[in-house]
Design an enzyme around this catalytic site. Structure first.
Site, PDB file in Angstrom:
ATOM      1  N   ASP A 111      41.445  36.220  35.064  1.00  0.00           N
ATOM      2  CA  ASP A 111      41.362  37.643  35.320  1.00  0.00           C
ATOM      3  C   ASP A 111      42.696  38.494  35.131  1.00  0.00           C
ATOM      4  O   ASP A 111      43.671  37.572  34.823  1.00  0.00           O
ATOM      5  CB  ASP A 111      41.283  37.754  36.898  1.00  0.00           C
ATOM      6  CG  ASP A 111      40.941  39.335  37.445  1.00  0.00           C
ATOM      7  OD1 ASP A 111      40.375  40.079  36.976  1.00  0.00           O
ATOM      8  OD2 ASP A 111      41.979  39.284  38.448  1.00  0.00           O
TER       9      ASP A 111
ATOM     10  N   ASP B 172      44.208  42.037  36.595  1.00  0.00           N
ATOM     11  CA  ASP B 172      44.754  42.773  37.693  1.00  0.00           C
ATOM     12  C   ASP B 172      45.027  41.780  38.859  1.00  0.00           C
ATOM     13  O   ASP B 172      43.969  41.173  39.351  1.00  0.00           O
ATOM     14  CB  ASP B 172      43.901  43.992  38.124  1.00  0.00           C
ATOM     15  CG  ASP B 172      44.013  44.903  37.377  1.00  0.00           C
ATOM     16  OD1 ASP B 172      44.903  45.398  36.383  1.00  0.00           O
ATOM     17  OD2 ASP B 172      42.781  45.580  37.047  1.00  0.00           O
TER      18      ASP B 172
ATOM     19  N   ASP C 262      41.718  36.121  41.500  1.00  0.00           N
ATOM     20  CA  ASP C 262      42.534  36.370  42.659  1.00  0.00           C
ATOM     21  C   ASP C 262      41.683  36.848  43.704  1.00  0.00           C
ATOM     22  O   ASP C 262      42.300  37.646  44.777  1.00  0.00           O
ATOM     23  CB  ASP C 262      43.822  37.284  42.297  1.00  0.00           C
ATOM     24  CG  ASP C 262      43.379  38.458  42.099  1.00  0.00           C
ATOM     25  OD1 ASP C 262      43.811  39.693  42.654  1.00  0.00           O
ATOM     26  OD2 ASP C 262      42.629  39.009  41.348  1.00  0.00           O
TER      27      ASP C 262
END
Length: 216
Positions: free
Chosen positions: A8, A10, A164
């Protein structure tokens, strides 16, 4: 050993939090939206720009969401690198896996995703940067993961997804691949544990220790 390493963007590879929040605040202020804390804005990140704007405006009005998204894009285009930087250890992680195939799957739209990774000097590590406007469904749909698995002739056992958020965890689960979450990102450790990833680590230093133990 893992053949395909997926990330991922961000909250995983790059700390983009402040610039995203500032972009949202610009759209909210311009359209006289609700006053939200940084945490309330942060908690809406991860499902794509249009959905982010709908959530922060507390609206289902598609025209309002379109206007807010346009304002956000106008602001973010000029300010997306004001505060954004790689997380500590991210570059070392990419270098560690440089002999494998690495790619980014993010719900963040382009050109922002590619431009940020280029500006941070890490875009060359990736065989693909699949952003939120790539024509495939947003995570947690597994389509982007499966697309890259097909492109690289990788089996489920050969893929590792690093994220995250619960969205990343669910995307990996839906694709049947192993998932590690970093708690330095946008979701709290408690939220991540509730979503039950295969592994939770605090940062990339801890992740690399885990990768060596697991012989990934």
């Amino acid at each position: 050993m893992k053949k395909l390493i997926l990330y991922d963007l961000d909250g995983t590879l790059a700390d983009t939090r402040r610039d995203i929040i500032n972009g949202v605040r610009y759209a909210l202020a311009t359209l006289k939206g609700p006053e939200l804390t940084d945490e309330e804005i942060k908690d809406c990140v991860g499902t794509g720009l249009h959905e982010l704007i709908k959530q922060v405006f507390r609206t289902e009005d598609e025209k309002l969401a379109d206007r807010g998204s346009k304002l956000y894009r106008e602001y973010y285009k000029k300010h997306m690198l004001d505060h954004t930087q790689l997380y500590s250890g991210a570059r070392e992680c990419l270098e560690h896996f440089k002999t494998r195939q690495q790619a980014v799957i993010t719900n963040k739209p382009n050109p922002f995703s590619s431009q940020i990774l280029e500006a941070l000097g890490v875009a060359h590590y990736f065989i693909a940067i699949l952003a939120g406007d790539n024509g495939l469904p947003f995570k947690p749909d597994p389509a982007a993961i499966r697309h890259l698995m097909l492109d690289t002739d990788s089996t489920e056992e050969e893929v590792l997804f690093i994220g995250d958020s619960p969205v990343d965890i669910q995307a990996a689960r839906n694709a049947g691949v192993e998932v590690v979450t970093l708690s330095h990102g946008f979701a709290s450790d408690a939220v991540l544990r509730e979503a039950k990833p295969d592994h939770i680590v605090q940062d990339f230093a801890e992740f690399l220790e885990l990768a060596r133990r697991q012989q990934w």
